[in-house]
Write a protein that holds these residues in place. Structure first.
Motif, PDB file in Angstrom:
ATOM      1  N   THR A   1      19.828 -10.956 -32.628  1.00  0.00           N
ATOM      2  CA  THR A   1      21.075 -10.603 -31.942  1.00  0.00           C
ATOM      3  C   THR A   1      20.840 -10.467 -30.442  1.00  0.00           C
ATOM      4  O   THR A   1      21.623 -10.977 -29.632  1.00  0.00           O
ATOM      5  CB  THR A   1      21.642  -9.286 -32.503  1.00  0.00           C
ATOM      6  OG1 THR A   1      21.825  -9.436 -33.910  1.00  0.00           O
ATOM      7  CG2 THR A   1      22.949  -8.910 -31.840  1.00  0.00           C
ATOM      8  N   ILE A   2      19.746  -9.813 -30.065  1.00  0.00           N
ATOM      9  CA  ILE A   2      19.431  -9.634 -28.648  1.00  0.00           C
ATOM     10  C   ILE A   2      19.059 -10.967 -28.021  1.00  0.00           C
ATOM     11  O   ILE A   2      19.403 -11.239 -26.863  1.00  0.00           O
ATOM     12  CB  ILE A   2      18.319  -8.576 -28.465  1.00  0.00           C
ATOM     13  CG1 ILE A   2      18.790  -7.216 -28.999  1.00  0.00           C
ATOM     14  CG2 ILE A   2      17.909  -8.468 -27.002  1.00  0.00           C
ATOM     15  CD1 ILE A   2      20.062  -6.675 -28.357  1.00  0.00           C
ATOM     16  N   GLU A   3      18.373 -11.825 -28.763  1.00  0.00           N
ATOM     17  CA  GLU A   3      18.055 -13.159 -28.251  1.00  0.00           C
ATOM     18  C   GLU A   3      19.331 -13.944 -27.959  1.00  0.00           C
ATOM     19  O   GLU A   3      19.436 -14.613 -26.931  1.00  0.00           O
ATOM     20  CB  GLU A   3      17.159 -13.919 -29.232  1.00  0.00           C
ATOM     21  CG  GLU A   3      15.739 -13.406 -29.256  1.00  0.00           C
ATOM     22  CD  GLU A   3      14.881 -14.031 -30.351  1.00  0.00           C
ATOM     23  OE1 GLU A   3      15.433 -14.695 -31.267  1.00  0.00           O
ATOM     24  OE2 GLU A   3      13.650 -13.851 -30.282  1.00  0.00           O
TER      25      GLU A   3
ATOM     26  N   PHE B   1      22.112  -2.024 -16.580  1.00  0.00           N
ATOM     27  CA  PHE B   1      21.621  -3.203 -15.854  1.00  0.00           C
ATOM     28  C   PHE B   1      20.920  -2.696 -14.608  1.00  0.00           C
ATOM     29  O   PHE B   1      21.500  -1.967 -13.814  1.00  0.00           O
ATOM     30  CB  PHE B   1      22.786  -4.122 -15.465  1.00  0.00           C
ATOM     31  CG  PHE B   1      22.349  -5.321 -14.679  1.00  0.00           C
ATOM     32  CD1 PHE B   1      21.954  -6.468 -15.328  1.00  0.00           C
ATOM     33  CD2 PHE B   1      22.331  -5.287 -13.293  1.00  0.00           C
ATOM     34  CE1 PHE B   1      21.546  -7.587 -14.604  1.00  0.00           C
ATOM     35  CE2 PHE B   1      21.923  -6.391 -12.566  1.00  0.00           C
ATOM     36  CZ  PHE B   1      21.527  -7.544 -13.221  1.00  0.00           C
ATOM     37  N   ASN B   2      19.660  -3.063 -14.461  1.00  0.00           N
ATOM     38  CA  ASN B   2      18.870  -2.584 -13.338  1.00  0.00           C
ATOM     39  C   ASN B   2      18.192  -3.776 -12.674  1.00  0.00           C
ATOM     40  O   ASN B   2      17.270  -4.367 -13.247  1.00  0.00           O
ATOM     41  CB  ASN B   2      17.826  -1.577 -13.823  1.00  0.00           C
ATOM     42  CG  ASN B   2      17.110  -0.883 -12.696  1.00  0.00           C
ATOM     43  OD1 ASN B   2      17.495  -0.975 -11.539  1.00  0.00           O
ATOM     44  ND2 ASN B   2      16.050  -0.185 -13.027  1.00  0.00           N
ATOM     45  N   TYR B   3      18.670  -4.138 -11.475  1.00  0.00           N
ATOM     46  CA  TYR B   3      18.026  -5.201 -10.713  1.00  0.00           C
ATOM     47  C   TYR B   3      16.996  -4.546  -9.799  1.00  0.00           C
ATOM     48  O   TYR B   3      17.330  -3.741  -8.943  1.00  0.00           O
ATOM     49  CB  TYR B   3      19.040  -5.990  -9.889  1.00  0.00           C
ATOM     50  CG  TYR B   3      18.404  -7.018  -8.988  1.00  0.00           C
ATOM     51  CD1 TYR B   3      17.767  -8.128  -9.528  1.00  0.00           C
ATOM     52  CD2 TYR B   3      18.410  -6.865  -7.609  1.00  0.00           C
ATOM     53  CE1 TYR B   3      17.161  -9.063  -8.722  1.00  0.00           C
ATOM     54  CE2 TYR B   3      17.808  -7.799  -6.786  1.00  0.00           C
ATOM     55  CZ  TYR B   3      17.188  -8.896  -7.350  1.00  0.00           C
ATOM     56  OH  TYR B   3      16.580  -9.819  -6.542  1.00  0.00           O
ATOM     57  N   LEU B   4      15.733  -4.886  -9.988  1.00  0.00           N
ATOM     58  CA  LEU B   4      14.638  -4.224  -9.289  1.00  0.00           C
ATOM     59  C   LEU B   4      14.299  -4.874  -7.943  1.00  0.00           C
ATOM     60  O   LEU B   4      13.426  -4.388  -7.235  1.00  0.00           O
ATOM     61  CB  LEU B   4      13.398  -4.194 -10.188  1.00  0.00           C
ATOM     62  CG  LEU B   4      13.615  -3.467 -11.517  1.00  0.00           C
ATOM     63  CD1 LEU B   4      12.431  -3.689 -12.439  1.00  0.00           C
ATOM     64  CD2 LEU B   4      13.868  -1.996 -11.287  1.00  0.00           C
ATOM     65  N   GLY B   5      14.948  -5.971  -7.617  1.00  0.00           N
ATOM     66  CA  GLY B   5      14.738  -6.598  -6.322  1.00  0.00           C
ATOM     67  C   GLY B   5      13.770  -7.759  -6.374  1.00  0.00           C
ATOM     68  O   GLY B   5      13.372  -8.235  -7.429  1.00  0.00           O
TER      69      GLY B   5
ATOM     70  N   MET C   1      14.315 -11.424 -16.496  1.00  0.00           N
ATOM     71  CA  MET C   1      15.113 -10.343 -17.039  1.00  0.00           C
ATOM     72  C   MET C   1      14.510  -9.930 -18.371  1.00  0.00           C
ATOM     73  O   MET C   1      14.205 -10.773 -19.214  1.00  0.00           O
ATOM     74  CB  MET C   1      16.560 -10.816 -17.241  1.00  0.00           C
ATOM     75  CG  MET C   1      17.510  -9.770 -17.743  1.00  0.00           C
ATOM     76  SD  MET C   1      17.792  -8.360 -16.662  1.00  0.00           S
ATOM     77  CE  MET C   1      18.585  -9.095 -15.278  1.00  0.00           C
ATOM     78  N   CYS C   2      14.306  -8.625 -18.551  1.00  0.00           N
ATOM     79  CA  CYS C   2      13.798  -8.077 -19.805  1.00  0.00           C
ATOM     80  C   CYS C   2      14.918  -7.292 -20.478  1.00  0.00           C
ATOM     81  O   CYS C   2      15.676  -6.593 -19.813  1.00  0.00           O
ATOM     82  CB  CYS C   2      12.612  -7.153 -19.552  1.00  0.00           C
ATOM     83  SG  CYS C   2      11.192  -7.988 -18.858  1.00  0.00           S
TER      84      CYS C   2
ATOM     85  N   MET D   1      18.832  -3.606 -19.578  1.00  0.00           N
ATOM     86  CA  MET D   1      18.506  -4.879 -18.931  1.00  0.00           C
ATOM     87  C   MET D   1      17.820  -4.564 -17.607  1.00  0.00           C
ATOM     88  O   MET D   1      18.395  -3.897 -16.755  1.00  0.00           O
ATOM     89  CB  MET D   1      19.784  -5.685 -18.688  1.00  0.00           C
ATOM     90  CG  MET D   1      20.559  -5.992 -19.950  1.00  0.00           C
ATOM     91  SD  MET D   1      22.207  -6.663 -19.652  1.00  0.00           S
ATOM     92  CE  MET D   1      21.840  -8.144 -18.745  1.00  0.00           C
ATOM     93  N   ASN D   2      16.577  -5.038 -17.442  1.00  0.00           N
ATOM     94  CA  ASN D   2      15.824  -4.818 -16.215  1.00  0.00           C
ATOM     95  C   ASN D   2      15.320  -6.164 -15.730  1.00  0.00           C
ATOM     96  O   ASN D   2      14.749  -6.942 -16.509  1.00  0.00           O
ATOM     97  CB  ASN D   2      14.628  -3.897 -16.462  1.00  0.00           C
ATOM     98  CG  ASN D   2      15.074  -2.497 -16.822  1.00  0.00           C
ATOM     99  OD1 ASN D   2      15.696  -1.825 -16.034  1.00  0.00           O
ATOM    100  ND2 ASN D   2      14.769  -2.080 -18.044  1.00  0.00           N
ATOM    101  N   GLY D   3      15.518  -6.440 -14.448  1.00  0.00           N
ATOM    102  CA  GLY D   3      15.087  -7.734 -13.941  1.00  0.00           C
ATOM    103  C   GLY D   3      14.789  -7.710 -12.470  1.00  0.00           C
ATOM    104  O   GLY D   3      15.061  -6.742 -11.763  1.00  0.00           O
TER     105      GLY D   3
END
Length: 106
Positions: free
Chosen positions: A88-90, A25-29, A75-76, A64-66
């Motif tokens: 499944t990912i959806e 999980f990566n929150y990019l700000g 969020m991608c 997860m990047n958002g």
């Protein structure tokens, strides 16, 4: 000398040798502070292209990047197509969204 290093090795070796989680999980700000249509900086109208080199390999099953852009949280979800189906990912993404909304409105 049974100091901090000894304690870490003695008590946490099993923990440190476990496999890493398979979801990142990566929150990019928040990317829109100070960026306006009339400002010095603006978003380019052109596509930025691929987010990364398609030859890159992730060690995770789901990435997860958002972040926030233009006041909207996005969020991608990247995933290993050899393990998961798109459906499944959806479902996973919709569950994530539901839980996030539950936290916001509780």
């Amino acid at each position: 000398n049974k100091g901090i290093g000894y304690g870490i090795i003695k008590h946490y070796t099993d923990l440190l040798n476990r496999p890493l989680p398979k979801i990142s999980f990566n929150y990019l700000g928040q990317w829109d502070s100070g960026i306006t249509e009339q400002g010095v900086f603006q978003y380019a109208k052109e596509s930025s292209g691929e987010e990364g080199d398609i030859r890159n390999h992730s060690n995770n099953l789901i990435d997860m990047n958002g972040g926030v852009k233009n006041g909207v949280f996005e969020m991608c979800f990247g995933y290993d197509i050899g393990v998961y189906k798109k459906e499944t990912i959806e479902k996973f993404a919709n569950c994530f969204k539901g839980k996030l909304l539950d936290m916001i409105y509780e």
